[in-house]
Enzyme design. Structure first.
Site, PDB file in Angstrom:
ATOM      1  CG  ASP A  29      -3.784  10.087   0.657  1.00  0.00           C
ATOM      2  OD1 ASP A  29      -3.676  10.318   1.877  1.00  0.00           O
ATOM      3  OD2 ASP A  29      -3.528   8.985   0.147  1.00  0.00           O
ATOM      4  NE  ARG A  37      -0.521   1.659   3.838  1.00  0.00           N
ATOM      5  CZ  ARG A  37       0.637   2.258   4.158  1.00  0.00           C
ATOM      6  NH1 ARG A  37       1.748   1.576   4.365  1.00  0.00           N
ATOM      7  NH2 ARG A  37       0.706   3.570   4.263  1.00  0.00           N
ATOM      8  N   GLY A  38       0.249   2.399  -0.195  1.00  0.00           N
ATOM      9  CA  GLY A  38       1.011   3.633  -0.345  1.00  0.00           C
ATOM     10  C   GLY A  38       1.245   3.830  -1.827  1.00  0.00           C
ATOM     11  CE  LYS A  47      -5.352   6.572   6.190  1.00  0.00           C
ATOM     12  NZ  LYS A  47      -6.013   5.607   5.350  1.00  0.00           N
TER      13      LYS A  47
END
Lengths: 366, 366
Positions: B258, B63-64, B269
Site C-alpha cells: 500500500d 476496492r484496490g 495488509k
C-alpha cells in the site's frame, strides 16, 4: 459429600474462573456450559443421560480433553444413579452400554476413555455391596476425577508462575492462542492457570488472545472467560500477533499442548508453530503448559504425531456464509507441531522442564 | 473508440483474469463487479451516476487503489456525458460537484483524487470546444487511465516473472496474502500479475492463498479470481502459513504493497510482516509487487507510515454473528510494515529493485 471434596473446594476453587462442567445441584443431571453458543449466549445445558452428554461432546458443546473426561465421568455416574432400582445385573448392563456410548463420542480424546473406564471399574466393584453403593461410589469417583483435575490445573499454574518475570511498573503482557483455560478443564485451565493465579494475587496483567481460526476458540472462549474474571484481555486476528510483538508489547507467550513427544516437540492448535517462530525472532520466551498425561513417551518426536485434518467448511463457511469458493480446496490442519528447539520451557503439574527438553522429559517421565 | 485503446486491448488483455470495473457497453453507466458479494454471488452493479459510484466505493463493492481510481474516472466521464444538453456553465458546475463527491468517497486512497482530477482537468479544457467535446475527452481520459493501469500491471508481471526460479518437474508453489490481483486493479493485478503471465505461458503453478482476516480478501477474492482463471489455488487460514512453509511446500512469497518508504520498508495488509518473518526463517524469498505510485519518497521509513486502524466489529462480528464478547477490546490494524531487510526484492512497473533497497529506490525514484 466426601471430606476430601470439601477440602479441595476450599483450597482449589477460585471464584474468578468459570466452570465448564458441573453436577446438577439436585443430582438430576450433568450441567454443561454450551461452548458453541459463547460469547453470544450463556446457556447451561442440563444433560439427563449418558446419551445426552455424548451428544454434547460430539457437538463440541463441551471441549478440551480434561473437561470432556469429567463430563463423561459424571454422565456414567448419572446412569448408575438412575438405575439403582434395577436388579444388579440389569444395572451392570446399563452401565456398560452407557460407557460404550460415551467412549465413542470422540474416540481420539484419550482422557475420555480413561475417565469412563475409571468410573465403570469402581462402580462394577461396588455393585457387590448393592446398587446404591455402586451409585455412590460412581459419583464419588467422577467427583474425584474432577477434583484431581482442579488440583492438576493449580499445580501447572503454580509451576508456570515461576517463569513469569519479576513485576515491573507496568502490566505483564502475555500472549496465548486457542483456549487452554477453565473452559477446557475442570479447574483454572493449563496455559491460563498462571494468569488466574497472578491475577488473584493482585498482579497487573494484560493478555493478547489470538482469535484462532477457524473455530475462534480464542476470541469466543479465552476472551470470554478472562474478561469475566476481570483479567484485561484484547483480541487480535491471528495475523496481528507478529506486529504486536514487533511493537514490544509481549513479555511471554504461553500455550497449551495436545501431545508432547519424548524429545520435547509439542503438537498444539494450528498457529502455535508460527507463534513460536515469531517469538524466537523477537526474543520473547515461548512456554507450553499441559497436564502430565499429555507427555507421550511412545512418540519420539513431532514428526510421529498424527495431525488431524478438519473439514474445509470450517474455513469455507465457518460463519454460516460462504467465504471461499466452493470449488477451491482448503487445507485445514487442526494442529501443528512446535519443535522443541523453539520452546523455552514445558510446564506440567510435575514441574518445569527446561532445555534440553528431551533430557528433562526423560528424567521426569522416563 | 480511440485507436490506442484497441491496440492496448490486443496486447494487454488476457481473457483469464476478471475485470473489476468496466464502462457499460451501451454507455449508460459504469459496471462494477460487487466484491462484497463474492464468492457467493457474481453481481455486476450498474452505477448510473457519480453518486452511485461513490456509494459503491464507500461500501467496498469496488476496492484496490487502482480499481477505485478507474471507477471514479469513468464515473466523472458519465456525469459529463449526461450533461451535454446543459449550457457549458451548468455542465461545469455538475462536473465539479461530481468530482467533489467522488474525491471524498475514500479520502485516503491517493489514486482516487489523482484520477478524478485528471479527468476533470481534461473535460474543463475541452469545454471550450463544446459540451460534446468535453464528454468525449472525459471518457477518453478515463479510458486512458484504465489502459495505463492495464499496461502497468503487465509490466509488473513481466518484471516479477524474472524472479521466478527456473521450471522444475513440479509446479511452482507461490504464497500470497489478501488480494493484489485483477480485482484490485484495471488489469491483471500486481502480485498476481506474474502468476497470470506464467499460467498463460503454460507453466505449472500452485498458489497458497491466505484467507486474510478480518475481511477475507484472500479466500473470497484471490481464490475466486485464480480459480476462475484455472490457476490451482488452495485456501489456508492465516495461521497455517508457517506449517505449509515448514513442510517445504512454498517456493516464494509475493504480496502487494500500500505504501513503500524510501528505505524499502513496505506497508501492506496486516499479516504481511508475519509472513516475511516466517519466510526468512524458512529460507523462502519474499517479494513485494506494486505500482510505481506506491513508492513514496517523502516517507523515509516504515515507522513514518500511518497505519489505519479498523473497527473492532470487523473482527468481532465480521460474519454477522458475535464471535468475541462485546466488552472485550479488539485491536485491528488494517496494515503492518514489512521492514526492507526482510524483502528479497521490490517489483514495480519500472523494474526489479534488489537489496540494498534504499539505494535501489533512490536510483529509480530519487
Amino acid at each position: 459429600m466426601s471430606g476430601h471434596e470439601h477440602e479441595a473446594e476450599t483450597v482449589l476453587w477460585t471464584p474468578e474462573h468459570p466452570e465448564a462442567v458441573r453436577w446438577a445441584p439436585d443430582g438430576s443431571g450433568v450441567d454443561l456450559l454450551d461452548q458453541t453458543q459463547l460469547p453470544e449466549l450463556t446457556i447451561w445445558r442440563r444433560c439427563r443421560s449418558a446419551d445426552e452428554v455424548a451428544d454434547a461432546i460430539r457437538r463440541l458443546q463441551v471441549r478440551g480433553a480434561p473437561a470432556i473426561g469429567i463430563a463423561a465421568a459424571y454422565a456414567l455416574a448419572l446412569e448408575v444413579a438412575q438405575a439403582t432400582s434395577l436388579p444388579p445385573a440389569a444395572l451392570l448392563q446399563a452401565l456398560r452400554a452407557a460407557a460404550g456410548v460415551l467412549r465413542q463420542a470422540r474416540p481420539t480424546a484419550v482422557n475420555l476413555a480413561w475417565a469412563v473406564d475409571r468410573v465403570a471399574a469402581v462402580a462394577e466393584t461396588a455393585l457387590a455391596q448393592g446398587t446404591e453403593a455402586a451409585a455412590w461410589r460412581a459419583w464419588d469417583e467422577a467427583d474425584r476425577i474432577h477434583e484431581e483435575d482442579r488440583a492438576m490445573c493449580r499445580r501447572i499454574g503454580e509451576h508456570a508462575l515461576t517463569l513469569f518475570p519479576e513485576p515491573e511498573d507496568r502490566p505483564l503482557r502475555i500472549m496465548t492462542i486457542c483456549n487452554a483455560g477453565a473452559l477446557a478443564t475442570g479447574g483454572m485451565g493449563t496455559a491460563l492457570a498462571p494468569v488466574y493465579l497472578a491475577h488473584g494475587a493482585g498482579r497487573a496483567l494484560r493478555v493478547w488472545a489470538l482469535e484462532t481460526r477457524p473455530l475462534l476458540q480464542g476470541s469466543r472462549l479465552t476472551a470470554w472467560e478472562l474478561s469475566r474474571a476481570g483479567v484485561p484481555v484484547t483480541v487480535i486476528a491471528d495475523s496481528v500477533a507478529a506486529d504486536v510483538m514487533a511493537r514490544g508489547e509481549v513479555d511471554l507467550v504461553i500455550t497449551g499442548a495436545d501431545r508432547i513427544a519424548a524429545n520435547g516437540d509439542a503438537a498444539n492448535k494450528v498457529g502455535s508453530y508460527a507463534l513460536a517462530v515469531l517469538a524466537r525472532y523477537h526474543g520473547i520466551p515461548f512456554y507450553v503448559a499441559a497436564p502430565s498425561s499429555t507427555v507421550d513417551m511412545a512418540t519420539p518426536d513431532g514428526a510421529s504425531i498424527p495431525i488431524e485434518e478438519r473439514g474445509a467448511d470450517e474455513v469455507r463457511r465457518g460463519f454460516g456464509r460462504l467465504t471461499s469458493p466452493e470449488e477451491v480446496p482448503v487445507w485445514a490442519p487442526a494442529f501443528d507441531v512446535v519443535p522443541g528447539r523453539l520452546i523455552s520451557a514445558i510446564v506440567t503439574d510435575r514441574g518445569v522442564i527446561r532445555p534440553p527438553l528431551g533430557r528433562g522429559i526423560a528424567e521426569v517421565y522416563g
